[in-house]
Design an enzyme around this catalytic site. Sequence first.
Site, mmCIF file in Angstrom:
data_model
loop_
_atom_site.group_PDB
_atom_site.id
_atom_site.type_symbol
_atom_site.label_atom_id
_atom_site.label_comp_id
_atom_site.label_asym_id
_atom_site.label_seq_id
_atom_site.Cartn_x
_atom_site.Cartn_y
_atom_site.Cartn_z
ATOM 1 N N HIS A 1 3.384 -5.210 3.681
ATOM 2 C CA HIS A 1 3.251 -5.747 5.035
ATOM 3 C C HIS A 1 2.787 -7.201 4.965
ATOM 4 O O HIS A 1 2.059 -7.578 4.041
ATOM 5 C CB HIS A 1 2.199 -4.983 5.844
ATOM 6 C CG HIS A 1 2.560 -3.556 6.111
ATOM 7 N ND1 HIS A 1 3.527 -3.193 7.009
ATOM 8 C CD2 HIS A 1 2.085 -2.405 5.587
ATOM 9 C CE1 HIS A 1 3.622 -1.875 7.039
ATOM 10 N NE2 HIS A 1 2.768 -1.367 6.174
ATOM 11 N N HIS B 1 4.989 0.173 -0.237
ATOM 12 C CA HIS B 1 5.745 -0.783 0.581
ATOM 13 C C HIS B 1 4.781 -1.868 1.021
ATOM 14 O O HIS B 1 3.570 -1.718 0.872
ATOM 15 C CB HIS B 1 6.374 -0.081 1.800
ATOM 16 C CG HIS B 1 5.361 0.510 2.712
ATOM 17 N ND1 HIS B 1 4.808 1.751 2.495
ATOM 18 C CD2 HIS B 1 4.749 0.020 3.811
ATOM 19 C CE1 HIS B 1 3.916 1.996 3.436
ATOM 20 N NE2 HIS B 1 3.851 0.958 4.250
ATOM 21 N N CYS C 1 5.867 6.420 4.483
ATOM 22 C CA CYS C 1 4.740 5.613 3.996
ATOM 23 C C CYS C 1 4.054 6.262 2.802
ATOM 24 O O CYS C 1 3.190 5.668 2.171
ATOM 25 C CB CYS C 1 3.725 5.357 5.113
ATOM 26 S SG CYS C 1 4.430 4.396 6.461
ATOM 27 N N ASP D 1 -4.758 -10.815 -0.486
ATOM 28 C CA ASP D 1 -3.404 -11.362 -0.571
ATOM 29 C C ASP D 1 -2.728 -11.013 -1.900
ATOM 30 O O ASP D 1 -3.323 -11.160 -2.970
ATOM 31 C CB ASP D 1 -3.441 -12.881 -0.397
ATOM 32 C CG ASP D 1 -2.049 -13.465 -0.194
ATOM 33 O OD1 ASP D 1 -1.207 -12.798 0.433
ATOM 34 O OD2 ASP D 1 -1.805 -14.589 -0.680
ATOM 35 N N HIS D 2 -1.480 -10.551 -1.809
ATOM 36 C CA HIS D 2 -0.687 -10.173 -2.979
ATOM 37 C C HIS D 2 -1.390 -9.152 -3.861
ATOM 38 O O HIS D 2 -1.362 -9.242 -5.096
ATOM 39 C CB HIS D 2 -0.238 -11.409 -3.767
ATOM 40 C CG HIS D 2 0.856 -12.150 -3.063
ATOM 41 N ND1 HIS D 2 0.636 -12.901 -1.934
ATOM 42 C CD2 HIS D 2 2.183 -12.230 -3.305
ATOM 43 C CE1 HIS D 2 1.773 -13.409 -1.509
ATOM 44 N NE2 HIS D 2 2.740 -13.012 -2.320
ATOM 45 N N HIS E 1 0.847 -1.195 0.000
ATOM 46 C CA HIS E 1 0.000 0.000 0.000
ATOM 47 C C HIS E 1 0.881 1.243 0.000
ATOM 48 O O HIS E 1 2.094 1.184 0.194
ATOM 49 C CB HIS E 1 -0.990 0.013 1.173
ATOM 50 C CG HIS E 1 -0.387 0.248 2.531
ATOM 51 N ND1 HIS E 1 -1.133 0.590 3.637
ATOM 52 C CD2 HIS E 1 0.895 0.179 2.978
ATOM 53 C CE1 HIS E 1 -0.351 0.722 4.685
ATOM 54 N NE2 HIS E 1 0.882 0.486 4.326
ATOM 55 N N GLU F 1 -0.413 -5.009 11.596
ATOM 56 C CA GLU F 1 0.284 -4.475 10.427
ATOM 57 C C GLU F 1 1.775 -4.801 10.521
ATOM 58 O O GLU F 1 2.417 -5.153 9.538
ATOM 59 C CB GLU F 1 0.057 -2.973 10.361
ATOM 60 C CG GLU F 1 0.744 -2.265 9.224
ATOM 61 C CD GLU F 1 0.529 -0.773 9.317
ATOM 62 O OE1 GLU F 1 0.114 -0.180 8.323
ATOM 63 O OE2 GLU F 1 0.782 -0.195 10.394
#
Length: 143
Positions: A43, A41, A35, A81-82, A16, A124
């Site tokens: 998580h 980046h 961020c 996911d991904h 994100h 997170e």
Amino acid sequence: MPRAYLSRRYRFSASHRLHTDVLSAEENQRAFGKCNNPHGHGHNYVVEITVAGQIDAATGMVCDLGVLDGFANEQVVSRFDHTNLNTLPCFAEQVSTTENLNIEVARIFQSFTAAQVVRVHVEETSNNSFDFIGSLPATPGRP
Ligand code: NI
């Protein structure tokens, strides 16, 4: 029968970027720091769902784990996911913070009917986690 609480953890990885068009470039940088980096980046998120209810007299369980896993994997893990969270419809008009992700997961779990969801917890990082406790107002047209 006594009331029981069951918590189960699920994991997904996503990227994100914290950014809002409501703020100027400088204000975004000030609010979100690194961020706000344009490249984003990632998580490794952990979602923990807590359900509560009476222990079933026949099965001795508060909720069938298979049913909970099926819902969580299909509705939450496979959805996020991904992915780049910023590209998903639910983050088209809100910043992809984990506060907002937590609410989105809680919103998704509104349609889980096998047990009462009493807490949605999203980690997170090993230092940051967020909790949603309570109920959300119904949002027409949203899952
Ligand atoms: Ni982040």
